[in-house]
Design an enzyme around this catalytic site. Structure first.
Site: not given
Ligand code: FAD
Length: 402
Positions: A223
Site C-alpha cells: 500500500e
Molecule cells: C485517502 C484515504 C484513503 C484511505 N483508504 C483506506 C482503505 O481503503 N481501507 C482502510 O482500511 N483504510 C483506509 N484509510 C484509512 C487510513 O489508513 C487511516 O486514516 C490511517 O491509518 C490513520 O488512522 P486514523 O484516521 O484512525 O487516525 P489516528 O490513528 O487516530 O491518528 C490521529 C493522529 O495521531 C497520530 N498518531 C497515531 N498514532 C501515533 C503514534 N504511535 N505515534 C505518533 N503519532 C501517532 C497520527 O499520525 C495522526 O496524526 C484511508 C485514508 C485516507 C485519507
C-alpha cells in the site's frame, strides 16, 4: 531482435478496437499476460520480474488505450495473495486481472487506524464458516467492491497482534452495507462499512488462522509503495467490477471521456511544479523573487521525490525487499502535497477561496489544496512513516505504543 516495447506495440495494433467493450479489452490484456505482467501465467500475467513488468506497463502507457485494471486488487491484493495465499485463493486473482471484480481493503475502524492491531471487528467460527460483525471506515471504493480484504479478530483471548486473521469476504452478501462518505474536496472516494453477521468460508482465511498481522504487514508495504509511486503515464483508467459501471462501455468512449477530463478536470491531489509555474505566469506573479525561489525549491524537491521512486523501483527490479525508501517516498509525497497546496493558493490569491470549474484555474488549485491532508493520512500517516524509518532503518527504540 525486437524489444518488449515493439512486441507490446504490435500487440496493441492487432488488438485495440475502439468499439469493443472494456470487458473484452481487459479480457484480451489478461489473456496476453499484459494486465499484471509479474503475476503467474494464466492469471493475467507472464511471471516476469518487476523491472520487465514496468517496461511492459510503460510500453502500454505510451499508447492511447485504457490502462489495465488498477487500484487495491491489482496493487495490494495480488502481491499479498501471491506471497501468502493458497492455490485456490491465488486463482481468485484471475477476476482481478481481467477487471471483472473490484476489491477493497477493510482494515481501519473508528477506533483503530494507526493502531490497527487494536481493531474490534470479530470473526467467530460457525461450522465451516466464520461469522463477521463490526464496523470499518475510510474504505476506498468499498461501495463498488465485489470482494473485501478484511482484518478481523478471530481470537479475543490472544494478544492484540496474535488474535487477528486476514479474510477474503464477499462484499455482495446480505449483512454488508457500504455507505459512501463525502470529503471536503467534494469526492466520495471512501465509505464506512457496517458488517452484521456476514459470512466467510474458513478456506478464505489467508495465511492461516491467527496470522493476520503478518499478512496485513505485507499488504501495508504494498500500500505504501502504491501511495508513494505517484501517477502512471496512462491516458485512461476505468473502474473494475460490475458496480463500477464501465465494463460494458466501448473503450473508445472511455478514452475520449478521459481526454476531455484531462483538459477540464480539477487537479488530482498535487499540482506539478510545471502547472504552478504556468499559473504564476498567468497571474503575473512570476516576477516575484520570493515566489520564484519557492517554485524552484518545489521543483527540486519534486525531482528528488521522482528519483527516490526510481531508485525504489530499480531496487525492486533487482529483487531487493522494499526497505525504508517506501516510507521515505510516502513522506516526501506528503511534504510535496502541502507545499503544492500553499504555493497554489498563494498564487491564486483571493480567487483561490472559490471552488468549482468556473473559478481560478478551473478549480484545480483549490481541489489540490483540499486534498492535501488526505495524502499524509492514507496508507499510514506521516508520524507512522517516521516511526517505521526510525525503527527499521535507524534502529531506534520501538514506539512506546506498539
Ligand atoms: C485517502 C484515504 C484513503 C484511505 N483508504 C483506506 C482503505 O481503503 N481501507 C482502510 O482500511 N483504510 C483506509 N484509510 C484509512 C487510513 O489508513 C487511516 O486514516 C490511517 O491509518 C490513520 O488512522 P486514523 O484516521 O484512525 O487516525 P489516528 O490513528 O487516530 O491518528 C490521529 C493522529 O495521531 C497520530 N498518531 C497515531 N498514532 C501515533 C503514534 N504511535 N505515534 C505518533 N503519532 C501517532 C497520527 O499520525 C495522526 O496524526 C484511508 C485514508 C485516507 C485519507
Amino acid at each position: 531482435m525486437s524489444s518488449i516495447r515493439d512486441e507490446v506495440s504490435a500487440w496493441v495494433e492487432a488488438n485495440w478496437d475502439e468499439s469493443m467493450t472494456l470487458r473484452e479489452w481487459w479480457r484480451r490484456l489478461a489473456a496476453a499476460g499484459y494486465s499484471q505482467p509479474s503475476w503467474p501465467i494464466g492469471l493475467g500475467g507472464r511471471g516476469v520480474d518487476s523491472g520487465m513488468a514496468r517496461e511492459i506497463n510503460d510500453a502500454l502507457g505510451s499508447h492511447p488505450v485504457v490502462a489495465a485494471p488498477t487500484g487495491m486488487g491489482p496493487h495490494m491484493g495480488g502481491p499479498t495473495l501471491i506471497e501468502h495465499g493458497t492455490e485456490q485463493q491465488i486463482q481468485y486473482l484471475g477476476a482481478v486481472a481481467d477487471g471483472t471484480q473490484a476489491w477493497c481493503q477493510l482494515f481501519s475502524e473508528p477506533g483503530a487506524g494507526s493502531d490497527l492491531a487494536g481493531l474490534e471487528t470479530t470473526a467467530v467460527r460457525d461450522g465451516d464458516d466464520f461469522v463477521v460483525r463490526g464496523q470499518k471506515v475510510w474504505n476506498s471504493s468499498a461501495d463498488i467492491a465485489d470482494r473485501g480484504m478484511l482484518l478481523a479478530r478471530t481470537d479475543p483471548t490472544a494478544s492484540k497482534h496474535a488474535g487477528l486473521s486476514f479474510l477474503l469476504i464477499d462484499m455482495r452478501q446480505p449483512g454488508i452495507e457500504a455507505r459512501p462518505l463525502r470529503t471536503m474536496n467534494g469526492n466520495s472516494q471512501f465509505c464506512e462499512v457496517f458488517i452484521d453477521d456476514a459470512r466467510v468460508r474458513s478456506s478464505d482465511i489467508v495465511g492461516g488462522l491467527g496470522t493476520g498481522w503478518r499478512v496485513a504487514s505485507t499488504m501495508l508495504v504494498h500500500e505504501r509503495k502504491m501511495a508513494a509511486s505517484g501517477s502512471s503515464r496512462s491516458l485512461a483508467f476505468a473502474a473494475a467490477g460490475p458496480l463500477g459501471g464501465q465494463l460494458d462501455r466501448p473503450v473508445g468512449e472511455i478514452v475520449a471521456e478521459s481526454r476531455r477530463r484531462a483538459k477540464n478536470r480539477p487537479a488530482a491531489m498535487i499540482n506539478s511544479a510545471k502547472s504552478l509555474v504556468a499559473l504564476a505566469q498567468e497571474h503575473g506573479a512570476n516576477t516575484d523573487p520570493v515566489l520564484r525561489n519557492d517554485l524552484a525549491d518545489y521543483f527540486v524537491r519534486s525531482e528528488v521525490y521522482r528519483l527516490t521512486n526510481l531508485r525504489a523501483r530499480a531496487g525492486a527490479s533487482s529483487g531487493r525487499t522494499p526497505g525504508p525508501e517506501v516510507s521515505i517516498g510516502k513522506l516526501a509525497l506528503s511534504g510535496l502535497a502541502r507545499t503544492s497546496r500553499d504555493l497554489g493558493t498563494r498564487i491564486a490569491g483571493a480567487g483561490g477561496m472559490i471552488v468549482g470549474p468556473d473559478s481560478v484555474s478551473q478549480g484545480r488549485v483549490q481541489h489540490a489544496a483540499l486534498s492535501a491532508a488526505g495524502v499524509s493520512i492514507g496508507g499510514g500517516t506521516d508520524e507512522i512513516q517516521h516511526n517505521v524509518i526510525g525503527e527499521r532503518a535507524l534502529g531506534l527504540p520501538r514506539d512506546v505504543t506498539s
